[in-house]
Design an enzyme around this catalytic site. Structure first.
Site, PDB file in Angstrom:
ATOM      1  N   ASN A   9     -20.658 -20.208   0.808  1.00  0.00           N
ATOM      2  CA  ASN A   9     -19.961 -20.018  -0.467  1.00  0.00           C
ATOM      3  C   ASN A   9     -18.463 -20.024  -0.170  1.00  0.00           C
ATOM      4  O   ASN A   9     -17.937 -19.049   0.348  1.00  0.00           O
ATOM      5  CB  ASN A   9     -20.383 -18.672  -1.080  1.00  0.00           C
ATOM      6  CG  ASN A   9     -19.570 -18.308  -2.312  1.00  0.00           C
ATOM      7  OD1 ASN A   9     -18.881 -19.166  -2.879  1.00  0.00           O
ATOM      8  ND2 ASN A   9     -19.638 -17.053  -2.723  1.00  0.00           N
ATOM      9  N   LYS A  11     -16.054 -19.988  -2.174  1.00  0.00           N
ATOM     10  CA  LYS A  11     -15.279 -19.254  -3.195  1.00  0.00           C
ATOM     11  C   LYS A  11     -14.084 -20.111  -3.637  1.00  0.00           C
ATOM     12  O   LYS A  11     -14.190 -21.321  -3.704  1.00  0.00           O
ATOM     13  CB  LYS A  11     -14.850 -17.890  -2.656  1.00  0.00           C
ATOM     14  CG  LYS A  11     -16.005 -17.123  -2.015  1.00  0.00           C
ATOM     15  CD  LYS A  11     -15.703 -15.684  -1.813  1.00  0.00           C
ATOM     16  CE  LYS A  11     -16.821 -15.042  -1.009  1.00  0.00           C
ATOM     17  NZ  LYS A  11     -16.755 -13.608  -1.005  1.00  0.00           N
ATOM     18  N   HIS A  95     -23.148 -13.910  -8.669  1.00  0.00           N
ATOM     19  CA  HIS A  95     -22.443 -13.379  -7.488  1.00  0.00           C
ATOM     20  C   HIS A  95     -21.699 -12.101  -7.898  1.00  0.00           C
ATOM     21  O   HIS A  95     -21.228 -11.976  -9.024  1.00  0.00           O
ATOM     22  CB  HIS A  95     -21.458 -14.428  -6.966  1.00  0.00           C
ATOM     23  CG  HIS A  95     -20.878 -14.069  -5.643  1.00  0.00           C
ATOM     24  ND1 HIS A  95     -19.823 -13.187  -5.512  1.00  0.00           N
ATOM     25  CD2 HIS A  95     -21.210 -14.443  -4.388  1.00  0.00           C
ATOM     26  CE1 HIS A  95     -19.540 -13.048  -4.228  1.00  0.00           C
ATOM     27  NE2 HIS A  95     -20.363 -13.799  -3.515  1.00  0.00           N
ATOM     28  N   GLU A  97     -18.844 -11.073  -7.308  1.00  0.00           N
ATOM     29  CA  GLU A  97     -17.467 -11.262  -7.799  1.00  0.00           C
ATOM     30  C   GLU A  97     -17.483 -11.678  -9.264  1.00  0.00           C
ATOM     31  O   GLU A  97     -16.562 -11.343 -10.016  1.00  0.00           O
ATOM     32  CB  GLU A  97     -16.743 -12.281  -6.902  1.00  0.00           C
ATOM     33  CG  GLU A  97     -16.404 -11.655  -5.560  1.00  0.00           C
ATOM     34  CD  GLU A  97     -16.375 -12.623  -4.388  1.00  0.00           C
ATOM     35  OE1 GLU A  97     -16.313 -13.845  -4.593  1.00  0.00           O
ATOM     36  OE2 GLU A  97     -16.436 -12.115  -3.238  1.00  0.00           O
ATOM     37  N   GLU A 167     -26.990  -9.110  -1.669  1.00  0.00           N
ATOM     38  CA  GLU A 167     -25.609  -9.021  -1.212  1.00  0.00           C
ATOM     39  C   GLU A 167     -25.033  -7.648  -1.581  1.00  0.00           C
ATOM     40  O   GLU A 167     -24.514  -7.468  -2.696  1.00  0.00           O
ATOM     41  CB  GLU A 167     -24.769 -10.116  -1.871  1.00  0.00           C
ATOM     42  CG  GLU A 167     -25.195 -11.517  -1.509  1.00  0.00           C
ATOM     43  CD  GLU A 167     -24.011 -12.477  -1.511  1.00  0.00           C
ATOM     44  OE1 GLU A 167     -23.832 -13.167  -0.522  1.00  0.00           O
ATOM     45  OE2 GLU A 167     -23.262 -12.497  -2.497  1.00  0.00           O
ATOM     46  N   GLY A 173     -17.045  -9.640   2.186  1.00  0.00           N
ATOM     47  CA  GLY A 173     -15.632  -9.852   2.514  1.00  0.00           C
ATOM     48  C   GLY A 173     -14.971  -8.658   3.180  1.00  0.00           C
ATOM     49  O   GLY A 173     -13.751  -8.613   3.315  1.00  0.00           O
ATOM     50  N   SER A 213     -20.614 -10.384   4.928  1.00  0.00           N
ATOM     51  CA  SER A 213     -20.000 -10.387   6.264  1.00  0.00           C
ATOM     52  C   SER A 213     -20.921 -10.924   7.351  1.00  0.00           C
ATOM     53  O   SER A 213     -20.914 -10.423   8.481  1.00  0.00           O
ATOM     54  CB  SER A 213     -19.482  -8.983   6.617  1.00  0.00           C
ATOM     55  OG  SER A 213     -18.462  -8.603   5.704  1.00  0.00           O
TER      56      SER A 213
HETATM   57  C1  PEP Z   1     -20.343 -14.138  -0.343  1.00  0.00           C
HETATM   58  O1  PEP Z   1     -19.353 -14.641  -0.811  1.00  0.00           O
HETATM   59  O2  PEP Z   1     -21.426 -14.297  -0.906  1.00  0.00           O
HETATM   60  C2  PEP Z   1     -20.229 -13.357   0.892  1.00  0.00           C
HETATM   61  C3  PEP Z   1     -21.305 -12.816   1.365  1.00  0.00           C
HETATM   62  O3  PEP Z   1     -18.983 -13.274   1.461  1.00  0.00           O
HETATM   63  P1  PEP Z   1     -18.651 -12.791   2.978  1.00  0.00           P
HETATM   64  O4  PEP Z   1     -19.598 -13.527   3.883  1.00  0.00           O
HETATM   65  O5  PEP Z   1     -17.231 -13.188   3.196  1.00  0.00           O
HETATM   66  O6  PEP Z   1     -18.867 -11.309   3.037  1.00  0.00           O
END
Ligand code: PEP
Length: 256
Positions: A9, A11, A95, A97, A167, A173, A213
């Site tokens: 992803n 983003k 997601h 976000e 998630e 992040g 992460s």
């Molecule tokens: C994501 O954007 O779904 C995500 C898990 O980000 P990150 O791997 O940066 O934590």
């Protein structure tokens, strides 16, 4: 055995040139594998450039979002048919976000899942708790509630199309991933919800990614968990070597 599915992803990152270069670098090093799926989800404006860069490769194209209507007066939105037109096979829906920064509710997310399914896009449906919810011992309830709302009214055939992604919001992040045990606990809870709502066969087939992460250094231990079927990767998917190392971890786990 379920396939492993690693998706990046991106983003709201990269330029058009960077997106095409990253996609080419990934596509050139992912080989065909019947039990491993790899996808990249660039920003909307770069879907076409990335689609061209991965054409003929084993890497699939995904979008990060869609609108719930197929067309019409919805200024600034992007529809499922448009994503299909651009060659997308997957679409991330819900997601964190989008839930927590853009204000998407469970009801909106449900409509988007239906819209994706209606045009043959595979939704990657994200669920996960906030840190205060985890600290309050509410993780399983939050995940159950988000998942129940996502699949409300879906037929078995529709639900069987979904990819799910657990998630935890506190891990996205932040550099702080869930431990393999924490991920496994929630993933098996999700599978039980699917088994109760549908049946054990559907639950057993559903791919459930972990996201939060994920990087090369922790991918093996997460992917080794019996109910962790892949990774939704944010930051680490922006570097080809790091993302490919996560893909390699997926292959190692498959070949064990
Ligand atoms: C994501 O954007 O779904 C995500 C898990 O980000 P990150 O791997 O940066 O934590």
């Amino acid at each position: 055995m379920r396939p492993k599915f690693i998706a990046g992803n991106w983003k709201m990152n990269t330029t058009r040139v960077e997106a095409a270069q990253l996609a080419s670098a990934v596509a050139s090093r992912v080989a065909e594998h019947d039990r491993l799926t790899v996808a990249v989800c660039p920003p909307f404006p770069y879907l076409e450039a990335v689609g061209n860069a991965i054409e003929g490769s084993k890497v699939a194209l995904g979008a990060q979002n869609l609108y719930s209507e197929p067309s019409g007066a919805y200024t600034g939105e992007v529809s499922g048919p448009m994503l299909v037109d651009l060659g997308c096979r997957f679409c991330i829906v819900g997601h964190s976000e989008r839930r927590h920064i853009l204000g998407e509710t469970d009801a909106i997310i449900h409509r988007k899942i239906k819209a994706a399914l209606a045009v043959g896009l595979i939704p990657i449906v994200c669920v996960g708790e906030l840190l205060p919810e985890r600290d309050a011992g509410q993780t399983m309830d939050v995940v159950a509630s988000q998942l129940s709302s996502a699949i409300a009214g879906l037929s078995e055939a529709e639900a069987g199309q979904l990819v799910l992604a657990y998630e935890p919001v506190w891990a996205i992040g932040t550099g702080r991933n869930a431990t393999p045990e924490q991920a496994e606990e929630v993933h098996s809870h999700i599978r039980k919800i699917l088994a109760d709502r549908y049946n054990a066969i559907l639950a057993g087939k559903t791919v459930i990614q972990y996201g939060g992460s994920v990087k090369a250094a922790n991918a093996d231990s997460l992917l080794l968990q019996p109910n962790v079927d892949g990774a939704l990767v944010g930051g680490a998917s922006l570097q080809a070597d790091e993302f490919l190392a996560i893909v390699a971890a997926g292959l190692r786990v498959i070949n064990r």
